[in-house]
Write a protein that holds these residues in place. Structure first.
Motif, PDB file in Angstrom:
ATOM      1  N   THR A  95      38.134  76.459  56.291  1.00 31.57           N
ATOM      2  CA  THR A  95      36.882  76.105  56.957  1.00 31.57           C
ATOM      3  C   THR A  95      35.914  77.283  57.053  1.00 31.57           C
ATOM      4  N   THR A  96      36.359  78.473  56.667  1.00 36.40           N
ATOM      5  CA  THR A  96      35.545  79.681  56.796  1.00 36.40           C
ATOM      6  C   THR A  96      35.107  80.169  55.423  1.00 36.40           C
ATOM      7  N   GLY A  97      33.819  80.433  55.269  1.00 31.96           N
ATOM      8  CA  GLY A  97      33.283  80.886  53.991  1.00 31.96           C
ATOM      9  C   GLY A  97      32.100  80.034  53.584  1.00 31.96           C
ATOM     10  N   ALA A 102      34.913  80.945  47.807  1.00 32.03           N
ATOM     11  CA  ALA A 102      36.322  80.793  48.144  1.00 32.03           C
ATOM     12  C   ALA A 102      36.509  80.794  49.656  1.00 32.03           C
ATOM     13  N   PRO A 103      37.626  80.243  50.139  1.00 31.43           N
ATOM     14  CA  PRO A 103      37.931  80.376  51.569  1.00 31.43           C
ATOM     15  C   PRO A 103      38.001  81.849  51.949  1.00 31.43           C
ATOM     16  N   SER A 163      37.070  64.797  53.662  1.00 28.89           N
ATOM     17  CA  SER A 163      37.341  66.228  53.642  1.00 28.89           C
ATOM     18  C   SER A 163      36.156  66.954  54.252  1.00 28.89           C
ATOM     19  N   ALA A 164      36.426  67.875  55.178  1.00 30.95           N
ATOM     20  CA  ALA A 164      35.364  68.645  55.824  1.00 30.95           C
ATOM     21  C   ALA A 164      35.107  69.908  55.013  1.00 30.95           C
ATOM     22  N   ALA A 165      33.923  70.018  54.447  1.00 35.66           N
ATOM     23  CA  ALA A 165      33.606  71.147  53.571  1.00 35.66           C
ATOM     24  C   ALA A 165      33.168  72.363  54.373  1.00 35.66           C
ATOM     25  N   ARG A 166      33.361  73.528  53.765  1.00 43.07           N
ATOM     26  CA  ARG A 166      32.836  74.763  54.370  1.00 43.07           C
ATOM     27  C   ARG A 166      31.315  74.724  54.367  1.00 43.07           C
ATOM     28  N   VAL A 167      30.708  75.281  55.412  1.00 43.91           N
ATOM     29  CA  VAL A 167      29.244  75.270  55.502  1.00 43.91           C
ATOM     30  C   VAL A 167      28.668  76.669  55.670  1.00 43.91           C
ATOM     31  N   LYS A 476      30.077  83.345  59.560  1.00 44.37           N
ATOM     32  CA  LYS A 476      30.681  82.971  60.837  1.00 44.37           C
ATOM     33  C   LYS A 476      32.057  82.371  60.621  1.00 44.37           C
ATOM     34  N   ILE A 477      32.901  82.484  61.618  1.00 50.50           N
ATOM     35  CA  ILE A 477      34.186  81.809  61.601  1.00 50.50           C
ATOM     36  C   ILE A 477      33.916  80.309  61.603  1.00 50.50           C
TER      37      ILE A 477
END
Length: 646
Positions: A95-97, A102-103, A163-167, A476-477
């Motif tokens: 969830t971070t990135g 990449a994560p 699926s929750a994507a990174r933002v 941000k985290i």
């Protein structure tokens, strides 16, 4: 001091053990890190998957808190997984990135820190149980459970089959909301209302922002790339400080990304922690610097004399740690609701005060029956009441509730409750025994008394974003770390206060989320990050501790992540949040189910701490808030003739 008679032995190798002991010491306990005679201790904190826990858990003489990576029933139990590995296995890393990158590993040991805070709260709960009922028990806390507890903004999508994507530094439902370059650095700007967007657009004076593509929130979210590029044409013309000042003037949450090495120069940190700032300026950051920052402050609620407190109220057969405690919660979204949720799980009667139309987060999607999964996850086991505190009749109802309450917790903007007539002095007059906890972004005494704060801004100004990088850029985290950690700090402070003898006077507890973020960032900076990196695979990524060879890198690209992780030492798959719902360990040890008043079932999370004899329980999801009926206005009287002089 709240736990001044408590004697603690901390003898585990995990960071969580050390930090838990530091927190208990901050609350007044005496702490040893080497055992002289274990009989002399009330509490022993261990990490049995890293160190031998001896026979303490079986002795029944001490409250023993065991902090491990996974639960005893988990198929991976007994392995000393690191914080970074738990980040990967739990979905936190994914969830971070940035969305197209990449994560990213979170730059602080988030799961260790979270475990320390929950462990400290669980220990304080067990101390209360021992004092009131003579029960001594063991406690288990897991890093995996703490990681899952931080996923409340991402699990709703998984529950809905998505699926929750990174933002990155964006918000999935609000825009503009991002980190923008300035003339001399970066600034976080976060808008949450149409009024804030209107004011920001007028201030920026970029003609293209008036385009129809940005008329509504949905339009702005749909064209966020173009929107952010236009916003940055304005921010790059300004120094960070000037841009921040403009946003503060128009009521938009904003703040600079503060480098950890420059934290001592940040105005609010320097104001609230002058000694720590001077030490950092003179000597830099080392392994003890974080101890100079307090994550909570306590003081007397008021000067009102205290009368004897009535006997603790208990329901028949209720042995929960906080049975008989009554809590009033006034807050929205994450921070205060997190506190209320855990106090309720520990057995307190929690009354949540919502605005007349209900908390905004109730209507977020996805959800069921008109209530969001997000709201359900953060508000289990509460009674909810709708009050409009602008009306005297509703304020009178709140005063009645407060008269018989033990705790008030709120995360309103500093001074907002006082403007409604509920100052500390007034609260002390209503209930001299009240424990009042105020949670805010920058604290009551602040260099920014009028500046609004969101989780993202606090992450930026507390040093967290500087430590978390993706392709070299601050990010941000993914989880709302500043909100969550601030809520956890408040939970510990409140429960530690409730563990005190009942005759003590009312207490004011102040939580500044920036203080908590800085404490975490300074601990991480003083310790230094271990080596490791994410590698791409056919269907995702894996996390590898230590260095990576070219051969291993090439092997990963050709394999699924599960197979690649098994073939490389110290490697684990980076799990997506939606993949957790197919993981048998997650389903058995973390996920649970609750029911609402209509009998509908809801997916919820178990608490990440297990008290062996007086467990915390998550049972129910609240329905719509109860509407308090105001008395009709009194009929108008006939006018009385004015007295006039003869």
């Amino acid at each position: 001091m709240m736990l001044e008679d408590l004697r603690v032995l901390a003898c585990g190798g995990r960071d969580a053990v050390k930090l838990c002991a530091t927190l208990l010491e901050r609350a007044g306990a005496s702490v040893d890190f080497e055992a002289a005679n274990s009989v002399d201790y009330d509490v022993i904190v261990v990490s049995s998957d890293v160190d031998h826990a001896a026979d303490w858990k079986a002795s029944r003489m001490h409250i023993v808190c065991d902090i491990t990576a996974t639960g005893p029933q988990d198929s991976r139990a007994g392995t000393p997984w690191t914080d970074a590995q738990i980040q990967a296995m739990s979905g936190l890393m994914d969830t971070t990135g940035f969305a197209h990158g990449a994560p990213a590993r979170i730059g602080i040991a988030l799961t260790e820190i979270s475990a320390a805070l929950y462990a400290a709260a669980a220990i304080a709960s067990a101390v209360r149980v021992k004092r009131l009922r003579g029960i001594v028990q063991n406690i288990d806390v897991t890093l995996m459970g703490c990681a899952a507890s931080a996923l409340t903004t991402f699990l709703p999508a998984a529950f809905a089959g998505r699926s929750a994507a990174r933002v990155g530094n964006r918000h999935p439902a609000c825009a503009p909301w991002n980190a923008y370059r300035t003339r001399d650095g970066w600034i976080l700007i976060c808008t949450s209302t149409e009024e804030q967007w209107r004011k920001l657009r007028q201030e920026a004076r970029v003609p293209a922002l008036d385009d129809a593509r940005f008329t509504t929130l949905a339009d702005r979210v749909g064209h966020v790339d173009e929107l952010d590029a236009l916003i940055e044409t304005w921010t790059t013309t300004l120094a960070t400080e000037d841009c921040t000042r403009i946003c503060e003037r128009i009521g938009v949450a904003a703040g600079p990304i503060v480098g950890i090495a420059d934290l001592h120069d940040e105005a609010n940190f320097r104001m609230r922690h002058p000694q720590a700032a001077r030490l950092i300026e003179a000597n830099g950051i080392d392994g003890q610097t974080y101890r100079q920052v307090s994550i909570f402050e306590t003081s007397a609620l008021s000067d009102t004399p205290v009368v004897a407190k009535p006997e603790i109220r208990k329901r028949d057969g209720d042995t929960a740690p906080l049975a008989g405690v009554r809590v009033i919660e006034i807050g929205q979204y994450t921070t205060a609701p997190l506190v209320g949720k855990h106090l309720a799980a520990l057995g307190a009667e929690v009354v949540k005060i919502e605005p007349p139309d209900g908390e905004v987060a109730r209507s977020w999607t996805p959800g069921q029956g008109g209530t969001s999964y997000f709201f359900a996850l953060n508000n289990t086991d509460k009674q909810t009441i709708a009050l409009d505190l602008k009306h005297e009749a509703d304020r009178a109802h709140l005063r009645t509730l407060l008269e018989d309450a033990d705790v008030l917790v709120e995360n309103l903007r500093p001074g907002a409750l006082a403007k409604l007539g509920f100052t500390r002095e007034t609260l002390g007059a209503i209930n001299p025994r009240l424990v009042y906890c105020s949670i805010s972004g920058f604290g009551i005494a602040s260099a920014y008394p009028s500046r609004p704060a969101f989780d993202t801004v606090i992450q930026a100004m507390g040093g967290l974003m500087d430590l978390t990088k993706s392709d070299g850029a601050p990010v941000k985290i993914g989880a709302s770390a500043a909100d969550i950690l601030g809520g956890q700090a408040a939970l510990f402070a409140i429960v530690a206060r409730l563990a005190m003898p009942s005759e003590d006077a009312g207490t004011f507890i102040e939580i500044s989320m920036q203080d908590v973020a800085a404490w975490c960032a300074l601990f991480a900076a003083g310790k230094g990050a271990s080596r490791g990196q994410t590698l791409a695979c056919l269907d995702g990524h894996i996390w590898i501790e230590g260095d990576v060879s070219d051969t291993e890198r090439a092997r990963c690209i050709t394999q699924p992540k599960i197979a690649a992780a098994r073939s490389i030492a110290q490697a684990v798959p980076v799990m997506r949040v939606d993949e957790l719902l197919d993981d048998s360990d997650f389903l058995a040890d973390v996920l649970s189910v609750a029911r609402d008043a209509n009998g509908a079932f809801w997916p919820v999370l178990k608490v990440p701490y297990r008290l062996a004899k007086t467990p915390a329980r998550v049972r129910a999801v609240p329905g719509a808030p109860e509407i308090v009926r105001r008395a009709p206005p009194a009929p108008a009287r006939a006018p009385v003739p004015e007295d006039r002089p003869a």
